[in-house]
Structure formats: structure tokens, C-alpha cells
Design an enzyme around this catalytic site. Structure first.
Site, PDB file in Angstrom:
ATOM      1  N   ASP A  80       0.866  -1.176   0.000  1.00 31.54           N
ATOM      2  CA  ASP A  80       0.000   0.000   0.000  1.00 31.54           C
ATOM      3  C   ASP A  80       0.903   1.226   0.000  1.00 31.54           C
ATOM      4  O   ASP A  80       1.650   1.456   0.966  1.00 31.54           O
ATOM      5  CB  ASP A  80      -0.900  -0.028   1.238  1.00 31.54           C
ATOM      6  N   MET A  81       0.837   2.019  -1.041  1.00 33.82           N
ATOM      7  CA  MET A  81       1.716   3.177  -1.161  1.00 33.82           C
ATOM      8  C   MET A  81       1.351   4.302  -0.195  1.00 33.82           C
ATOM      9  O   MET A  81       2.052   5.314  -0.135  1.00 33.82           O
ATOM     10  CB  MET A  81       1.699   3.709  -2.593  1.00 33.82           C
ATOM     11  N   HIS A 110       2.097   4.541  -9.734  1.00 30.14           N
ATOM     12  CA  HIS A 110       0.913   4.293  -8.895  1.00 30.14           C
ATOM     13  C   HIS A 110       0.151   5.590  -8.606  1.00 30.14           C
ATOM     14  O   HIS A 110       0.715   6.681  -8.662  1.00 30.14           O
ATOM     15  CB  HIS A 110       1.329   3.642  -7.576  1.00 30.14           C
ATOM     16  N   SER A 163       0.679  13.901 -15.089  1.00 29.40           N
ATOM     17  CA  SER A 163      -0.519  14.217 -15.864  1.00 29.40           C
ATOM     18  C   SER A 163      -0.519  15.680 -16.283  1.00 29.40           C
ATOM     19  O   SER A 163       0.097  16.533 -15.636  1.00 29.40           O
ATOM     20  CB  SER A 163      -1.753  13.918 -15.004  1.00 29.40           C
ATOM     21  N   TYR A 176      -6.202  15.607  -6.825  1.00 27.35           N
ATOM     22  CA  TYR A 176      -5.321  14.877  -7.743  1.00 27.35           C
ATOM     23  C   TYR A 176      -4.367  15.837  -8.449  1.00 27.35           C
ATOM     24  O   TYR A 176      -3.159  15.596  -8.527  1.00 27.35           O
ATOM     25  CB  TYR A 176      -6.165  14.121  -8.763  1.00 27.35           C
ATOM     26  N   SER A 179      -1.509  17.027  -6.272  1.00 30.47           N
ATOM     27  CA  SER A 179      -0.438  16.029  -6.087  1.00 30.47           C
ATOM     28  C   SER A 179       0.485  16.000  -7.293  1.00 30.47           C
ATOM     29  O   SER A 179       1.704  15.801  -7.152  1.00 30.47           O
ATOM     30  CB  SER A 179      -1.045  14.642  -5.841  1.00 30.47           C
ATOM     31  N   GLY A 209      -1.805  12.848 -21.237  1.00 33.02           N
ATOM     32  CA  GLY A 209      -3.153  13.331 -21.467  1.00 33.02           C
ATOM     33  C   GLY A 209      -4.166  12.297 -21.024  1.00 33.02           C
ATOM     34  O   GLY A 209      -3.935  11.549 -20.070  1.00 33.02           O
ATOM     35  N   ILE A 211      -5.872   8.924 -21.000  1.00 34.01           N
ATOM     36  CA  ILE A 211      -5.456   7.566 -21.353  1.00 34.01           C
ATOM     37  C   ILE A 211      -6.611   6.603 -21.120  1.00 34.01           C
ATOM     38  O   ILE A 211      -7.268   6.647 -20.080  1.00 34.01           O
ATOM     39  CB  ILE A 211      -4.233   7.127 -20.521  1.00 34.01           C
ATOM     40  N   THR A 213      -8.080   3.709 -19.833  1.00 34.85           N
ATOM     41  CA  THR A 213      -7.887   2.641 -18.859  1.00 34.85           C
ATOM     42  C   THR A 213      -9.194   2.390 -18.125  1.00 34.85           C
ATOM     43  O   THR A 213     -10.117   3.219 -18.143  1.00 34.85           O
ATOM     44  CB  THR A 213      -6.806   2.997 -17.818  1.00 34.85           C
TER      45      THR A 213
END
Length: 287
Positions: A80-81, A110, A163, A176, A179, A209, A211, A213
Site C-alpha cells: 500500500d503506497m 501508482h 498528468s 489529484y 499532487s 493526457g 489515457i 484505462t
């Protein structure tokens, strides 16, 4: 035209097999998406990988596929990061699995799953901000710092996956985005220090950009946007190729896809008001 530019960039990656053969890479966030594809790319080229993510059972499936693709050695570490003890153990766990190996490449990929929504200053918002900064920023810094001695022995490379939201103003994903802005500030400054010290470790900062997923779709579906269909995503596989190529070749920075990530950054400094209006239009929330 821009799609063709992206295709040309990927086509140039064919020599990666020779560049990756017999290398040893550590990849975080390797259980799905970009990190998973990065692990596969290394193993297709005959490299060894130490893959890290939270879910042991998913990592084991990825490891099995890595071996099928031709990986020389594959080891997994479920961590767990957001837990300092898990991060501190990475060097010891790595040496346990690779006692005679150096680290050629460290790919930091991650991230904590993002919850898209407006900032209200609530206790929930603040807790989310703390958790995201802890995983997405401190986690990167801690791992890179711990693995620096290994990388210095091999003249290794660090790939920092970030990002476009860390280079521009990004509503609805403020935690986000914060960070990622922090990553830019830290690793850009640390790169200068390493260069001043004539260190043999390189840092490649990857600005990505949109992505395609599973996590991206999940996050977007939680908060609908009226004009989001005007934005296009690129595949995780192509993105992985771009990241690995840039890291292996020790590029200072990667913008991928180039047009969707580099142009907004130029607009931020040249035409900031225009960029804000475009962003607000694309991310206009449905009522």
C-alpha cells in the site's frame, strides 16, 4: 494529423527490444492499466521486472503473463503506497528477489483512485486531499529516495508518470491535480540537483493526457460532463511504450499525446484566460 504523429512516435519504438534486454525494472501501480502494459513491454523484450501494487492476486496474474511473454525474472510485492512501512520495505524485498541485480529503471506509476467532484472544503474533501498527496506525491518521493543508491550503481533512470492536470488548472480533480503539481516541482528541482552533483541518475518527467484505462472510465462515469465526448483518449499500451522509451533514452520530459499535453501548457503561459475558458467548457458538469 495529430493521430498520425502519435503513430509515428510509437513506430519508432521498435528498437526498444534491444535497449531493454537483460535490464531490471521496478514498476509501481503495475496491476492494471499503464503500469501493467509497462511490465509486459519489459518482459516482451527479455527484461526482469519487480512489480508493485496493492492487490496480490491481481499482481500474480500479471506476473504469470509476464513470464509467458518472455520475462527473465518476475517478482511481485503487494504494498500500500499510503503505508510508510510498506514503502520502507521495498529495498529489502527487492534484494530478496534480486540479490545480485542492480536497478536499471524505476517507473513510478501508482496513484490513488480519484474521486471527481467539486471542492466544498468538507472534512471528506480534506481527508481525500491528504490521502492523495500521501500516495501520489510522498509515495513517489519516498521510493525514489530509497532506491537512489541502487540506481547510482547502474547509472539508472527514473520515470515519473504524471498528468497534464499537474501542469494546468484542473477543476473537479483539485486534490489529484495538486499532487501532480507537487511532483513537477519536486522532481524538476531534484533533477537540477542531480545534474549539479554530476549524478549518473536521470529523471524523465512524463506528462500524460487522457489515457484509455479501466480506472479512467470508472472515474469519469462517477461525474458526467456535457462536452467530454469532444476529448479523445489514447491506449494504455501506446502510452506505456512512450513512457518506457523516454525513460530508457533518458529524456528530460515526455508529453504524450504531444498535442493534447504540450499545447495546453503553452496556452497556460501565453493565453491563460483562453485556456481556462476552454477547460471550463470541456469539463462543464451536467446539471
Amino acid at each position: 494529423m495529430f493521430k498520425n504523429c502519435t503513430s509515428a512516435f510509437i513506430a519508432a519504438a521498435v528498437i526498444l527490444i534491444e535497449e531493454l534486454a537483460n535490464k531490471v525494472a521496478i514498476v509501481t501501480g503495475a496491476s492494471t492499466g499503464i503500469g501493467e502494459e509497462i511490465a509486459y513491454l519489459y518482459c516482451q523484450s527479455g527484461a526482469s521486472v519487480f512489480i508493485i501494487s496493492r492487490r496480490q492476486h491481481v499482481l500474480e496474474k500479471v506476473a504469470k503473463r509476464c513470464l509467458e511473454l518472455g520475462g527473465r525474472q518476475v517478482a511481485v510485492y503487494a504494498a500500500d503506497m499510503g503505508v510508510d512501512e510498506d514503502i520502507q520495505a521495498i529495498p529489502q524485498v527487492f534484494k530478496k528477489h534480486f540479490p545480485e541485480s542492480l536497478v536499471d529503471h524505476l517507473i513510478l506509476n501508482h496513484k490513488l483512485e480519484n474521486q471527481i467532484g467539486s471542492w466544498r472544503g468538507t472534512a471528506e474533501n480534506l481527508t481525500q486531499l491528504y490521502n492523495i498527496i500521501n500516495v501520489n506525491f510522498y509515495g513517489y518521493v519516498k521510493i525514489a529516495s530509497l532506491m537512489r543508491p541502487f540506481l547510482e550503481q547502474s547509472a539508472g533512470s527514473i520515470g515519473v508518470v504524471s498528468s497534464a492536470s499537474g501542469r494546468s488548472n484542473s477543476p473537479y480533480i483539485i486534490s489529484y491535480s495538486s499532487s501532480k503539481h507537487a511532483l513537477d516541482g519536486f522532481f524538476a528541482g531534484w533533477r537540477l540537483e542531480l545534474e549539479a552533483e554530476r549524478s549518473n541518475v536521470s529523471i524523465t518527467y512524463c506528462t500524460l493526457g487522457l489515457i484509455e484505462t479501466e480506472n479512467m472510465r470508472k472515474e469519469i462515469n462517477n461525474f458526467r460532463f456535457e462536452n467530454f465526448n469532444l476529448m479523445s483518449a489514447v491506449s494504455a499500451k501506446d502510452t506505456a511504450t512512450a513512457i518506457v522509451m523516454a525513460t530508457v533514452r533518458r529524456y528530460r520530459e515526455l508529453y504524450f499525446p504531444w498535442f493534447e499535453t504540450k499545447i495546453p501548457l503553452l496556452f497556460r503561459y501565453w493565453f491563460p484566460v483562453t485556456l481556462d475558458k476552454i477547460t471550463a467548457f470541456l469539463l462543464k458538469a451536467k446539471q
